[in-house]
Motif scaffolding. Structure first.
Motif, PDB file in Angstrom:
ATOM      1  N   TYR A   1      -6.454 -20.794 -31.090  1.00 12.06           N
ATOM      2  CA  TYR A   1      -6.808 -20.982 -32.501  1.00 12.06           C
ATOM      3  C   TYR A   1      -6.365 -19.763 -33.299  1.00 12.06           C
TER       4      TYR A   1
ATOM      5  N   GLY B   1      -8.954 -20.781 -37.868  1.00  9.77           N
ATOM      6  CA  GLY B   1      -9.647 -21.735 -37.014  1.00  9.77           C
ATOM      7  C   GLY B   1      -8.832 -22.962 -36.681  1.00  9.77           C
TER       8      GLY B   1
ATOM      9  N   ARG C   1      -8.795 -16.993 -30.882  1.00 13.01           N
ATOM     10  CA  ARG C   1      -9.792 -17.563 -29.976  1.00 13.01           C
ATOM     11  C   ARG C   1      -9.086 -18.483 -28.988  1.00 13.01           C
TER      12      ARG C   1
ATOM     13  N   LEU D   1     -10.098 -21.634 -26.089  1.00 18.61           N
ATOM     14  CA  LEU D   1     -11.104 -22.541 -25.540  1.00 18.61           C
ATOM     15  C   LEU D   1     -10.434 -23.471 -24.538  1.00 18.61           C
TER      16      LEU D   1
ATOM     17  N   ASP E   1     -14.037 -27.888 -24.044  1.00 23.21           N
ATOM     18  CA  ASP E   1     -14.792 -27.098 -25.016  1.00 23.21           C
ATOM     19  C   ASP E   1     -14.166 -27.169 -26.402  1.00 23.21           C
ATOM     20  N   ALA E   2     -12.829 -27.292 -26.466  1.00 21.57           N
ATOM     21  CA  ALA E   2     -12.162 -27.456 -27.755  1.00 21.57           C
ATOM     22  C   ALA E   2     -12.583 -28.770 -28.413  1.00 21.57           C
TER      23      ALA E   2
ATOM     24  N   HIS F   1     -16.031 -28.339 -29.760  1.00 18.83           N
ATOM     25  CA  HIS F   1     -15.956 -27.566 -31.006  1.00 18.83           C
ATOM     26  C   HIS F   1     -15.494 -28.453 -32.152  1.00 18.83           C
TER      27      HIS F   1
ATOM     28  N   ALA G   1     -18.215 -22.618 -30.992  1.00 19.81           N
ATOM     29  CA  ALA G   1     -17.066 -22.322 -30.132  1.00 19.81           C
ATOM     30  C   ALA G   1     -17.543 -21.518 -28.924  1.00 19.81           C
TER      31      ALA G   1
ATOM     32  N   TYR H   1     -17.308 -21.210 -24.415  1.00 17.32           N
ATOM     33  CA  TYR H   1     -16.641 -21.597 -23.165  1.00 17.32           C
ATOM     34  C   TYR H   1     -17.742 -21.897 -22.156  1.00 17.32           C
TER      35      TYR H   1
END
Length: 489
Positions: free
Chosen positions: A86, A90, A150, A152, A156-157, A160, A166, A168
């Motif tokens: 990211y 973001g 960032r 991920l 996890d992405a 988010h 955000a 892990y």
């Protein structure tokens, strides 16, 4: 009282949005939407089409909302090792590379120039796979890393994107080879050795962490109100193992699909030279348990054979291929499924034939013979792997639980029981989605523990016991297989 959950289960071939309904100690799973996961080939690069997958998930949320049911939680699980970067705003930095992209070889060289393999294993307890996250990051371009703020994992992405913080999740973080299972944290030593910025890595959270409410615009569009985003087990194997209906300590599991992951649950990591030499791994499961396991190539070889034949105009479904394999002569040829030539996509039947010719065996000449060769060889590799697990952990394994889509392959299940000479218990098929939902239920207070969740599995899904047979035949085949492996060293 019924409680409803949504599980987004992302696999290497397809994704699904599943509805899980928990009531009176039983779980019911309903598929809401299934969609293909087709990687993009761009010259020499191979990457995931995450935008298309997110669009499919949004459509699935609309379908879920149309059911008019109150949904308590949602969580995503995915394959491990791959990651999303990211930027400062973001936004995702595209592309998100596929773990089979050819750049990983360059990453292995770059990382091992900075830290030796024995040191890397001692720090992480993770087996060597050339596409582990650490090696992929070792192949990253300086420009992409400079833009990144960032990282991920894929599951996890998606959490988010759904609106969650955000973070892990620990089971997914443990697949990166940048996580230390002793300290239960990112490894500052490895992050520094690779020249990465520590702030790139978000906080690690345990399985079953509440991340926040569903994003407001998604809630409005779908009509899903009051939904909590949960990091269940973001690694699909972690979710699947949570749904293994085992009890006691004398069982092992095999999560069977594109990859076969065979292992046991342990209270602490096992990290020493013998484990490193056997190429076993210490990944994290629900409750901080250790999934001591080995990644085996699995049904990828069958999938690639099917795709190769389809390109030649020969279309076979999996049921037909299994029937043809059952009709083919036994043990005509064997291969080592762990041979690196079988990892990349491509002409899998041709590679199998080449391996057989190089090892002085007749090359299988029909689709049935090819698939039988693969399945018998996989079963013999499972036998070898289970013996290694017993030797490295000191446990005597009395039964094997096979879960996941591969548990529907009755021929491979029987071969596995024959090779291991212990009972094999198959099911649930939808172990990953079940584990995803059940960990959500623990996080949101509907279930008290993992033991209670496994009781739900035993009460909810058909389980089949496969009895071993043909002991002498498989003992002889194992001797051939051992000689084949010894000759190829």
């Amino acid at each position: 009282m019924k409680t409803h959950y949504l599980a987004c289960d992302l696999g290497a071939e397809s994704g699904r949005l599943m509805l899980g309904t928990l009531a009176e100690g039983r779980l019911e799973l309903t598929e809401i939407r299934r969609f293909p996961n087709v990687p993009v080939r761009d010259g020499d690069a191979l990457y995931w089409n995450l935008r298309a997958l997110l669009d499919e998930l949004a459509a699935g949320l609309d379908q879920a909302g149309a059911l008019g049911l109150p949904v308590a939680g949602i969580s995503t699980d995915s394959w491990g090792v791959d990651y999303v970067l990211y930027d400062a705003a973001g936004a995702m930095i595209e592309p998100t590379y596929h773990y089979r992209d050819g750049r990983t070889a360059r990453g292995v060289q770059a990382v091992q120039a900075r830290i030796s393999w024995p040191e890397l294993f001692e720090e992480t307890g993770l087996q060597f796979l050339p596409f582990n996250t650490i090696f992929q990051l070792g192949a990253e371009s300086p420009g992409r890393l400079a833009r990144a703020r960032r990282i991920l994992g894929v599951g996890d992405a998606f959490n988010h994107w759904l609106g969650g913080a955000a973070r892990y999740e620990e089971s997914l973080a443990s697949t990166t080879q940048l996580y230390n299972p002793r300290t239960r944290a990112w490894s500052p030593r490895l992050i520094e050795a690779l020249g990465l910025r520590a702030e790139l890595f978000p906080p690690i959270v345990p399985s079953g962490t509440r991340l926040g409410p569903l994003r407001a615009d998604l809630a409005r569009a779908s009509g899903l109100r009051g939904v909590e985003v949960v990091a269940s087990c973001s690694h699909d194997t972690g979710a699947a193992v949570a749904a293994v209906p085992g009890a006691g300590e004398d069982w092992a599991y095999l999560s069977s699909g594109t990859w076969s992951l065979m292992g046991v649950e342990l209270p602490a990591p096992v990290i020493h030279a013998a484990v490193r030499e056997a190429n076993f791994t210490n990944e994290i499961g629900y409750g901080g348990s250790v999934r001591f396991l080995k990644n085996i190539i699995g049904l990828w070889m069958v999938q690639e054979c099917r795709r190769a034949w389809a390109r030649q105009g020969q279309e076979y479904d999996y049921a037909t291929l299994t029937r043809l394999a059952a009709e083919a002569p036994p043990f005509a040829a064997l291969v080592n499924p762990a041979d690196p030539r079988f990892i990349p996509p491509g002409d899998m039947p041709g590679r199998i034939a080449e391996y057989c010719r190089q090892t002085g065996q007749p090359a299988p000449a029909t689709p049935g013979a090819v698939i039988r060769c693969v399945l018998e060889s996989l079963a013999l590799l499972y036998r070898r792997t289970l013996r290694q697990i017993e030797a490295l952990t000191g446990r005597r394994i009395a039964r094997l639980h096979i879960v996941g889509g591969g548990s529907q392959n009755h021929l491979l299940n029987q071969f596995t029981a024959n090779a291991l000479q212990i009972p094999v218990i198959t099911g649930p098929v939808e172990a990953t989605a079940a584990g995803n939902v059940l960990v959500q239920a623990i996080a949101l207070g509907q279930l008290p523990s993992l033991a209670a969740a496994r009781e739900v599995v035993r009460a909810s899904f058909p389980l089949t016991t496969v009895t071993p047979a043909d002991t002498a035949v498989w003992e002889a085949a194992d001797a051939r297989f051992a000689a084949l492996l010894a000759a190829s060293r």
